[in-house]
Design an enzyme around this catalytic site. Sequence first.
Site, PDB file in Angstrom:
ATOM      1  N   CYS A  98      47.531  34.426  41.522  1.00  0.00           N
ATOM      2  CA  CYS A  98      46.475  34.262  40.513  1.00  0.00           C
ATOM      3  C   CYS A  98      46.303  32.840  39.997  1.00  0.00           C
ATOM      4  O   CYS A  98      45.192  32.302  40.009  1.00  0.00           O
ATOM      5  CB  CYS A  98      46.742  35.186  39.326  1.00  0.00           C
ATOM      6  SG  CYS A  98      46.649  36.937  39.752  1.00  0.00           S
ATOM      7  N   ALA A 150      51.276  41.051  34.813  1.00  0.00           N
ATOM      8  CA  ALA A 150      52.272  40.101  35.306  1.00  0.00           C
ATOM      9  C   ALA A 150      53.143  40.853  36.299  1.00  0.00           C
ATOM     10  O   ALA A 150      53.716  41.900  35.960  1.00  0.00           O
ATOM     11  CB  ALA A 150      53.113  39.560  34.150  1.00  0.00           C
ATOM     12  N   ALA A 164      44.215  30.262  33.377  1.00  0.00           N
ATOM     13  CA  ALA A 164      44.236  28.807  33.284  1.00  0.00           C
ATOM     14  C   ALA A 164      45.085  28.348  32.099  1.00  0.00           C
ATOM     15  O   ALA A 164      45.868  27.399  32.213  1.00  0.00           O
ATOM     16  CB  ALA A 164      42.813  28.267  33.153  1.00  0.00           C
ATOM     17  N   VAL A 224      47.014  45.299  42.545  1.00  0.00           N
ATOM     18  CA  VAL A 224      46.301  45.691  41.322  1.00  0.00           C
ATOM     19  C   VAL A 224      45.833  47.139  41.412  1.00  0.00           C
ATOM     20  O   VAL A 224      46.096  47.949  40.530  1.00  0.00           O
ATOM     21  CB  VAL A 224      45.105  44.756  41.064  1.00  0.00           C
ATOM     22  CG1 VAL A 224      44.281  45.251  39.871  1.00  0.00           C
ATOM     23  CG2 VAL A 224      45.594  43.333  40.816  1.00  0.00           C
ATOM     24  N   LYS A 236      58.547  35.167  41.736  1.00  0.00           N
ATOM     25  CA  LYS A 236      59.218  35.426  40.464  1.00  0.00           C
ATOM     26  C   LYS A 236      60.112  36.642  40.662  1.00  0.00           C
ATOM     27  O   LYS A 236      60.026  37.336  41.676  1.00  0.00           O
ATOM     28  CB  LYS A 236      58.212  35.663  39.336  1.00  0.00           C
ATOM     29  CG  LYS A 236      57.324  36.870  39.555  1.00  0.00           C
ATOM     30  CD  LYS A 236      56.288  37.048  38.454  1.00  0.00           C
ATOM     31  CE  LYS A 236      56.924  37.487  37.155  1.00  0.00           C
ATOM     32  NZ  LYS A 236      55.901  37.863  36.137  1.00  0.00           N
ATOM     33  N   PRO A 269      40.245  35.861  48.051  1.00  0.00           N
ATOM     34  CA  PRO A 269      41.025  34.651  48.322  1.00  0.00           C
ATOM     35  C   PRO A 269      40.206  33.384  48.169  1.00  0.00           C
ATOM     36  O   PRO A 269      38.970  33.419  48.131  1.00  0.00           O
ATOM     37  CB  PRO A 269      41.455  34.854  49.781  1.00  0.00           C
ATOM     38  CG  PRO A 269      40.345  35.672  50.375  1.00  0.00           C
ATOM     39  CD  PRO A 269      39.917  36.598  49.281  1.00  0.00           C
ATOM     40  N   THR A 270      40.884  32.266  48.080  1.00  0.00           N
ATOM     41  CA  THR A 270      40.205  30.977  48.071  1.00  0.00           C
ATOM     42  C   THR A 270      39.573  30.721  49.434  1.00  0.00           C
ATOM     43  O   THR A 270      40.185  30.981  50.479  1.00  0.00           O
ATOM     44  CB  THR A 270      41.211  29.859  47.741  1.00  0.00           C
ATOM     45  OG1 THR A 270      41.805  30.133  46.469  1.00  0.00           O
ATOM     46  CG2 THR A 270      40.519  28.508  47.691  1.00  0.00           C
ATOM     47  N   PHE A 302      45.158  42.103  33.559  1.00  0.00           N
ATOM     48  CA  PHE A 302      45.998  41.073  32.945  1.00  0.00           C
ATOM     49  C   PHE A 302      47.467  41.409  33.193  1.00  0.00           C
ATOM     50  O   PHE A 302      48.285  41.428  32.276  1.00  0.00           O
ATOM     51  CB  PHE A 302      45.712  40.965  31.445  1.00  0.00           C
ATOM     52  CG  PHE A 302      44.321  40.507  31.126  1.00  0.00           C
ATOM     53  CD1 PHE A 302      43.963  39.178  31.256  1.00  0.00           C
ATOM     54  CD2 PHE A 302      43.355  41.412  30.716  1.00  0.00           C
ATOM     55  CE1 PHE A 302      42.672  38.745  30.959  1.00  0.00           C
ATOM     56  CE2 PHE A 302      42.064  40.996  30.413  1.00  0.00           C
ATOM     57  CZ  PHE A 302      41.723  39.659  30.535  1.00  0.00           C
TER      58      PHE A 302
END
Length: 475
Positions: A280, A168, A229, A20, A343, A97-98, A166
């Site tokens: 994300c 991609a 989400a 980012v 991707k 991070p989680t 935002f």
Amino acid sequence: MAAAAEDFELKICCLGAGYVGGPTMAIIADNCPKIKVTVLDLSQKQVDGWNSDNLPIYEPGLDEVVQRTRGKNLFFSTDLDKEIDLADIIFISVNTPTKQHGIGAGRAANIKNCELAARKIAEVASSNKIVVEKSTVPVRTADAVSRVLLNNDKGLKFQVLSNPEFLAEGTAVDDLQKPGRVLIGGMQNPEGLQAIETLVSIYAHWVPRERILTTNLWSSEVSKLVANAFLAQRVSSINSISALCEATDADVYEVKNALSFDDRIGPKFLNASVGFGGSCFQKDILNLVYICESLGLQEVADYWNQVVMMNEYQKRRFSKTMVSRMFNTVTGKKIAILGFAFKKDTGDVRETASAFVCRDLLEEQAVLHIWDPKVTRESMLLEMDYTLKVNHSTVPELDRMLITSSDPYAACEGAHGLAVLTEWDEFKTYDFEQIYRSMAKPAFLFDGRNILDHDALRKIGFDVYAIGKPTSKNF
């Protein structure tokens, strides 16, 4: 040649030179030649990569932007203290991070890096600053950042803004140059509104004013989580229907097409696949789930958690289908994997569905030969270890069972099965007649992205499985 310091109208620095921070700052520099932009990172290796001809991340068009601006008004450095002190505006674009341990492990976001960034700013700043959250964070993180900053011992004042990204991956440069919207949240008092307007004026160099949205801090933070989400929800929705289509001989593409003509639904994010990945979607949904649980909104948490559960189901369903189609055993069989990135048009492998399928096949004792045009073996193994704990300790024969091929044809030669797990455009151009001749027979092909011409492949001789597609033509 770099301009003299006094020639710059404004000085920006960004903490974090990742997916980012790097591209975002490059685009700001490209559109704002009178603004000095410095991207900071603790990793000398990361900074050296940005200062080289081999950038540390791959994004179409990014290299050209960096080449135009680097050394003029775009700089990369590890000198945090100096550049933080000089900056008027400081972006925080660090990893969140989680959490892996403690309260909320596996769901809550770990904002340790955001707090450390705030503490570093408070430590070295000698003048008032605008601090901008660019990282994806839980709602009310700005409150924590503000409290750290305002407890400095120098009497300095800081305004904290939320400016979520935002992007991609694979289209990040276009997303930054022509954003659908720029969202800026801040405190709704005179100082906060003035800070918002300062950031608005930067984006207004190239973004139409009507596309720059301003909100309060908390609406901005929530909007980022909810946007991801909703997008992930659409992917899981169509993937759930792909299972129904396979059970009924319906065609998920035809169902998607019928839905797309409804203006209330539209066509985007309705491509059935092996599952979503990336840094994300899953992280942000699990964060949303944890926040809702913490606030006593269990039914809301359960609703969004099902989006993640459906994604896990889709990945596992694909793996099980591969094994069942190949006579219920892949033990010792060579299987070619085309694509490891999550991707196309990116080298990012975080949470990639390909890693989950590879893990399942390794558990079945298959021998995998992987080809991806942009992903290194080092990146593959790091992701397998970090996310799935697949490493040389848990899989002692990993080097024999997971091989990175030098080209797609070598990956497929002698393989019993072939799985397409990333939608790289180049995969559609391969000579599948040559690939078929080189494979063991029957030659199984599993299209996890539905990008190939399945009728043509069947005519060649492949036994084809495609997600959400009918297996028979007798209707």
